[in-house]
Motif scaffolding. Structure first.
Motif, short mmCIF file in Angstrom:
data_model
loop_
_atom_site.label_atom_id
_atom_site.label_comp_id
_atom_site.label_asym_id
_atom_site.label_seq_id
_atom_site.Cartn_x
_atom_site.Cartn_y
_atom_site.Cartn_z
N ALA A 69 20.95 89.29 74.15
CA ALA A 69 21.51 90.27 73.22
C ALA A 69 20.69 91.56 73.22
N GLU A 70 19.37 91.41 73.33
CA GLU A 70 18.47 92.57 73.38
C GLU A 70 18.76 93.40 74.63
N GLN A 71 18.99 92.73 75.74
CA GLN A 71 19.28 93.45 76.98
C GLN A 71 20.64 94.14 76.91
N ILE A 72 21.62 93.48 76.32
CA ILE A 72 22.94 94.09 76.15
C ILE A 72 22.85 95.38 75.35
N ALA A 73 22.12 95.34 74.24
CA ALA A 73 21.97 96.53 73.39
C ALA A 73 21.18 97.62 74.10
N SER A 74 20.10 97.23 74.80
CA SER A 74 19.25 98.22 75.46
C SER A 74 19.97 98.91 76.61
N GLN A 75 20.91 98.21 77.25
CA GLN A 75 21.64 98.78 78.37
C GLN A 75 22.88 99.55 77.92
N GLY A 76 23.14 99.56 76.62
CA GLY A 76 24.14 100.45 76.06
C GLY A 76 25.59 100.04 76.20
N PHE A 77 25.86 98.78 76.58
CA PHE A 77 27.26 98.37 76.68
C PHE A 77 27.65 97.40 75.57
N GLY A 78 26.82 97.34 74.54
CA GLY A 78 27.15 96.49 73.41
C GLY A 78 26.15 96.64 72.28
N LEU A 79 26.39 95.87 71.22
CA LEU A 79 25.50 95.85 70.06
C LEU A 79 25.11 94.41 69.76
#
Length: 516
Positions: free
Chosen positions: A389-399
């Protein structure tokens, strides 16, 4: 487009004969089986003779080659009971470092249950032979003894990104300054406190591994394998580590030559949906939100207040919601929500009317959403899901939204933010392009390297010298000690000389003053 096909054909022509391959995938989680069976079915489709040890039977065996199941009967049923008893939704969050001894004990028990199983004992005491043994890595060192027992090359499959379990097997470095343990859920650029915790966590893991896990696994090898070898000899006999990772899905980390990224190899091209589901998605005028918490997390087990918060948030949406719900009825189900006990997730994510994927952020779901370029709302619950989840948020394609913090207002806010901005979908498409931009597909990459091991009789030429060094040499403790002693001696002599020079200078100065 033709390059991967040409390379795949070339590899097949060069290889030229069928190999006997044993796959050992003992975990009872369906997601782990998907990864193991995807790899083994691909090998069978290339004409190899494949045998799979797992808790599940393959419903759609490949038509080419030979595919045989050795089923760990009772494992899946026991797993389902434990999932209901454990109920991760209702558990208070325990710090991962405290969980290390508990998890280690559980995995030792799993390793023994596998080796002690009647079907596995028949295999061990048979006169069968194998060219390669592929073992899923999950603190189950004793299972690697299958390769030694059958005089085979050993390949390890890591169903997650690179981690300390597989790094140690091939001498891959684990820089604690920017490689957090997957279960901690930290970003790669850690704060000082996070680096301290990461170091402590790593140290605890190493102590538990060397003091408890390895001795126990060694006992299992001696108990269940005729003339069982030492666990250390088994562990460091790895020819290849296949890692379910890729730069589009995971933070970049160091790799030695014996480690190969194959992240996304289980993803299949979209298939035609069942008629009713196809019509449902086609006719959704305002689009569809797909909601699933994976195969292990059962939605119906979540606390009532969380379920009601989700229902209330969904009821306010103009979009339709497709929810993987494992029961026949969903109490208070809004009119815009459709439930199903099972859904073809990959094919749903490929449909153009799906606007958002709400997921627990399991690794397979994360990879699939990147493959299809779908924006995500990640609601992690345990394991490596927080990190994903942290990677998803950091890569800007999710929250990301922690399940423990979930309420109606926060959920609605996150959904509206994701649907109201094209940035997340644009970033998802960019991430998907990175995923697909490869010389060979991930499954072809896996096939190439497995057959590479067979063609070359192992990968001794890829083995790094770190595996042959004592720990004190690897960490340069002998060099540091010698340099430290040498530095101390030099400093001591320098001080002695300086004092002597100072005394001489002082004496000469006094004599000079007396003459005046």
């Amino acid at each position: 487009m033709w390059a991967p096909l040409f390379l795949s054909l070339l590899v097949t022509l060069n290889y030229g004969h069928s190999a006997k391959i044993l796959g050992v995938f003992p975990l009872s989680a369906r997601s782990h089986y998907i990864l193991g069976s995807s790899l083994m079915k691909a090998l069978a489709n290339r004409g190899h003779d494949v045998t799979v040890v797992s808790p599940f039977s393959e419903k759609h065996p490949p038509k080419n080659g030979t595919y045989r199941d050795i089923i760990l009967t009772g494992f899946a049923e026991e797993h389902d009971k434990k999932i209901k008893q454990l109920n991760m939704f209702g558990k208070r969050k325990m710090h991962p470092t405290i969980m290390v001894p508990l998890m280690s004990h559980f995995m030792v028990a799993m390793a023994e249950d596998t080796l002690n199983h009647t079907n596995v004992q028949k295999l061990i005491h048979s006169d069968e032979t194998f060219d390669v043994v592929i073992v899923e890595e999950f603190m189950n060192q004793a299972h690697k003894a299958f390769a030694t027992h059958f005089k085979s090359h050993l390949i390890v499959l890591s169903t997650m990104g690179a981690n300390v379990w597989v790094n140690d097997l091939v001498g891959n470095p684990t820089p604690l300054a920017y490689v957090p343990d997957f279960i901690l859920g930290y970003f790669n650029l850690m704060t000082f406190c996070e680096r301290v915790i990461n170091t402590i966590h790593y140290t605890v893991k190493q102590i538990v591994d060397h003091a408890y896990v390895r001795p126990k696994q060694d006992q299992l090898i001696k108990k269940y394998f005729p003339n069982g070898p030492n666990v250390e000899d088994v562990m460091y006999n790895v020819s290849l580590v296949l890692v379910n990772s890729h730069q589009s899905t995971n933070f970049p980390v160091p790799y030695v030559p014996q480690m190969v990224d194959i992240g996304g190899y289980h993803v299949q091209p979209p298939k035609k949906l069942p008629k009713d589901l196809q019509e449902y998605l086609d006719n959704a005028k305002n689009g569809v939100i797909y909601f699933s918490l994976g195969s292990n997390m059962k939605s119906y087990l979540m606390p009532e207040e969380k379920r009601q918060a989700i229902i209330n948030a969904f009821a306010k949406l103009k979009e339709d919601v497709l929810w993987k719900w494992e029961e026949d009825e969903l109490p208070g189900k809004p009119t815009n929500v459709r439930i199903a006990k099972w859904l073809p997730q990959q094919d749903i994510l490929a449909h153009p009317n799906v606007k958002l994927f709400i997921t627990h952020a399991g690794l397979l779901s994360t990879i699939e959403t990147i493959y299809h370029g779908m924006p995500v709302l990640a609601i992690p619950i345990g394991g490596d899901q927080t990190l994903n989840a942290e990677q998803i948020a950091s890569q800007g394609f999710g929250l990301a939204l922690s399940f423990h913090d979930l309420n109606e207002e926060l959920l609605s806010e996150k959904i509206n933010q994701l649907l109201g901005s094209s940035t997340y979908r644009d970033n998802a498409k960019v991430r998907s392009q990175i995923f697909h931009d490869r010389l060979m597909s991930p499954i072809d990459t896996a096939m190439y390297w497995i057959e590479y091991v067979i063609r070359h009789g192992g990968t001794r030429h890829l083995r790094v010298a770190a595996l042959d060094l004592p720990w004190y040499q690897y960490f340069l403790l002998d060099v540091i000690a010698v340099l430290g002693i040498a530095g101390a001696v030099i400093l001591y002599l320098t001080c002695k000389i300086a004092k002597k020079v100072c005394r001489v200078c002082s004496r000469q100065k006094k004599q000079k003053l007396k003459r005046q």
